[in-house]
Design a protein around this motif. Structure first.
Motif, mmCIF file in Angstrom:
data_model
loop_
_atom_site.group_PDB
_atom_site.id
_atom_site.type_symbol
_atom_site.label_atom_id
_atom_site.label_comp_id
_atom_site.label_asym_id
_atom_site.label_seq_id
_atom_site.Cartn_x
_atom_site.Cartn_y
_atom_site.Cartn_z
ATOM 1 N N SER A 209 0.833 -0.973 -0.216
ATOM 2 C CA SER A 209 0.201 -0.051 0.017
ATOM 3 C C SER A 209 0.418 1.061 -0.261
ATOM 4 O O SER A 209 2.019 1.381 0.407
ATOM 5 C CB SER A 209 -1.122 0.396 1.478
ATOM 6 O OG SER A 209 -0.096 0.195 2.416
ATOM 7 N N THR A 228 -3.296 -12.242 3.737
ATOM 8 C CA THR A 228 -3.747 -10.827 3.804
ATOM 9 C C THR A 228 -2.442 -10.308 2.834
ATOM 10 O O THR A 228 -1.913 -10.511 1.626
ATOM 11 C CB THR A 228 -2.715 -9.905 4.522
ATOM 12 O OG1 THR A 228 -2.819 -10.132 5.937
ATOM 13 C CG2 THR A 228 -2.462 -8.629 4.477
ATOM 14 N N ASP A 230 -2.615 -6.715 0.803
ATOM 15 C CA ASP A 230 -3.204 -4.541 0.996
ATOM 16 C C ASP A 230 -2.048 -4.277 -0.774
ATOM 17 O O ASP A 230 -1.358 -4.367 0.103
ATOM 18 C CB ASP A 230 -2.354 -4.334 1.510
ATOM 19 C CG ASP A 230 -3.460 -2.824 2.166
ATOM 20 O OD1 ASP A 230 -3.813 -2.466 1.995
ATOM 21 O OD2 ASP A 230 -2.667 -2.568 3.768
ATOM 22 N N SER A 232 -3.706 -1.186 -1.534
ATOM 23 C CA SER A 232 -4.302 0.109 -0.995
ATOM 24 C C SER A 232 -3.524 1.332 -1.775
ATOM 25 O O SER A 232 -2.808 0.909 -1.132
ATOM 26 C CB SER A 232 -4.997 0.619 0.203
ATOM 27 O OG SER A 232 -4.109 0.636 1.429
ATOM 28 N N ASP A 255 -7.104 -5.650 0.950
ATOM 29 C CA ASP A 255 -7.612 -4.356 0.719
ATOM 30 C C ASP A 255 -7.126 -3.438 -0.716
ATOM 31 O O ASP A 255 -6.190 -3.041 -0.847
ATOM 32 C CB ASP A 255 -6.802 -3.410 2.004
ATOM 33 C CG ASP A 255 -7.356 -1.767 1.740
ATOM 34 O OD1 ASP A 255 -8.099 -0.811 1.341
ATOM 35 O OD2 ASP A 255 -6.846 -1.372 3.030
#
Length: 344
Positions: A209, A228, A230, A232, A255
Motif C-alpha cells: 500500500s 493478507t 493490501d 490500497s 484491501d
C-alpha cells in the motif's frame, strides 16, 4: 663487554613495549568476556560508522559486547545473533560492517532520525538471517535485487522509507518468506508476475500500500492463498476479482481501496475466512453478492464505487455504518435508505 651485558636489557624493554602496544590496540580475551573478538571489531566499526551516537553509549571499548544495549548473544555460541537499533537520534547509513556479524539472525533499524542511503550488499554474507526490519528511516534508491540471496529470510519489512523504482521479481525466490512489507514507499511499475509463484511452504502476507504502483495485477496472484493482501492507495487498474476464491482457507484480509479497479462484484465468490474487505474509491460495479452475509466480517467498506441493488440483509451487513456503503450508483436497503418498491 659492557655493551654486550646491556643488550638483553634493551631487548627486554623492547618486548615489553610491544606487549603494551598490542594490549592497547587489541583487547585481551579476558576484557571481552564472552564476546567474540571478530564480533567486537564489527560492532565497534558499526558504532564508528554511525558517528558514535549516544544511543550506543554502552558499546564501550574493551568490554563484553554480549552485555551491550541493542545486541544479543546466542547462549550456545556466544556470537551476536540480534541487532536491534531503534528510536534514536542517529545519522548516517546502514554500515557495511553488519555483514561482518556472520551469526546474525535478525536485524532491526527502526524509527531513526536520519539514516539514509540504501541497503549495503555486504548483508548478503548473513546466511542465517531470517528477519530484516528497516522501517521508518530515509532509505532510498531501488529495492536491491540481491535480497534474494538471503535464502533463510522469513520476514522482510522495508516500509516507511523512500525506495523507488520497481519491485524486484526475484523476491519470489525466497521460499521461506512469511511477510513482505514494501508499503509506504515510492515504488512504481506493476506487481511482478512471479508474485503468483511463491514456492511456499507458506504464502507471504503481502503489503504494497501507499506507493505509486500501477497497471493491472497479475492473474497469477489468484492462484495463491494469500492470508493478507493490501494493495490500497496505488494506481492499479482492471480486474481484481481473481483475488477472491471460495476455495481459499487462509485469506482473511483484502484491501484494494483507493485504486482504479473495475470489475463486476455480482458473481464474486468470497473465501469463508475473509474478515476484512475494503474496496472503497474504485470503479467496481454490479451487486453485492448475498453470500457475503455469511462472513464474519470485522470491516466492510464498498463506498465510492458504482454498485447497485439491495444490500444483503443479515449477518453483519447492517452493523456497518451507512458511510461504508454510500456514494454508489444505486445501493439501497438497511443501513442505507429503503429500496423503492417496483411499480405494480
Amino acid at each position: 663487554m659492557k655493551i654486550q651485558h646491556q643488550f638483553p636489557l634493551y631487548y627486554s624493554l623492547f618486548l615489553l613495549f610491544l606487549a603494551t602496544i598490542t594490549t592497547l590496540v587489541s583487547p585481551s580475551l579476558g576484557a571481552l568476556g564472552k564476546c567474540h573478538p571478530s564480533d567486537y571489531k564489527a560492532l565497534m566499526n558499526i558504532k564508528k560508522s554511525l558517528n558514535n551516537p549516544y544511543h550506543l553509549a554502552s558499546w564501550k571499548p574493551n568490554t563484553d559486547c554480549c552485555e551491550w544495549y541493542v545486541v544479543k548473544c546466542d547462549r550456545k555460541t556466544n556470537r551476536i545473533n540480534e541487532l536491534t537499533v531503534f528510536q534514536g537520534e542517529i545519522s548516517g547509513q546502514i554500515p557495511s560492517s553488519v555483514g561482518d556479524l556472520p551469526y546474525l539472525e535478525t536485524i532491526t533499524f527502526r524509527h531513526l532520525t536520519n539514516v539514509t542511503g540504501t541497503i549495503p550488499q555486504s548483508i548478503t554474507k548473513l546466511k542465517n538471517l531470517y528477519s530484516l526490519d528497516l522501517t521508518y528511516l530515509s532509505l532510498s534508491g531501488p529495492v536491491p535485487n540481491f535480497l534474494n540471496q538471503l535464502t533463510k529470510l522469513k520476514y522482510l519489512d522495508l516500509s516507511f522509507n523512500q525506495f523507488s523504482g520497481s519491485i524486484p521479481p526475484n523476491l519470489s525466490e525466497l521460499k521461506y518468506l512469511e511477510a513482505i512489507h514494501l508499503d509506504r514507499n515510492r515504488l512504481t511499475g506493476s506487481i511482478p508476475e512471479s508474485f503468483g509463484r511463491f514456492p511456499g511452504p507458506v504464502i507471504p502476507h503481502l503489503f504494497l500500500s501507499h506507493n505509486q504502483l500501477s497497471g493491472p495485477i497479475p492473474k497469477s496472484l489468484g492462484a495463491l492463498d494469500y492470508g493478507t493482501i493490501d494493495l490500497s492507495r496505488n494506481r492499479f487498474t482492471g480486474d481484481a476479482s481473481m483475488l477472491f476464491n471460495a476455495k481459499h482457507s487462509l485469506t482473511s484480509y483484502i484491501d484494494l481501496s483507493r485504486n482504479q479497479f473495475s470489475f463486476d462484484l455480482t458473481n464474486v465468490k468470497f473465501p469463508k475466512s475473509l474478515t476484512w474487505l475494503d474496496l472503497n474509491h474504485n470503479k467496481i460495479f454490479g451487486r453485492i453478492p448475498e453470500e457475503i452475509k455469511g462472513l464474519e466480517l470485522q470491516l466492510l467498506n464498498v463506498s465510492y464505487n458504482s454498485l447497485c441493488g439491495k444490500i444483503p440483509y443479515g449477518g453483519k451487513m447492517q452493523s456497518f455504518h451507512s458511510t461504508d456503503y454510500f456514494h454508489n450508483k444505486c445501493l439501497c436497503g438497511s443501513p442505507m435508505t429503503a429500496c423503492k418498491k417496483p411499480n405494480a
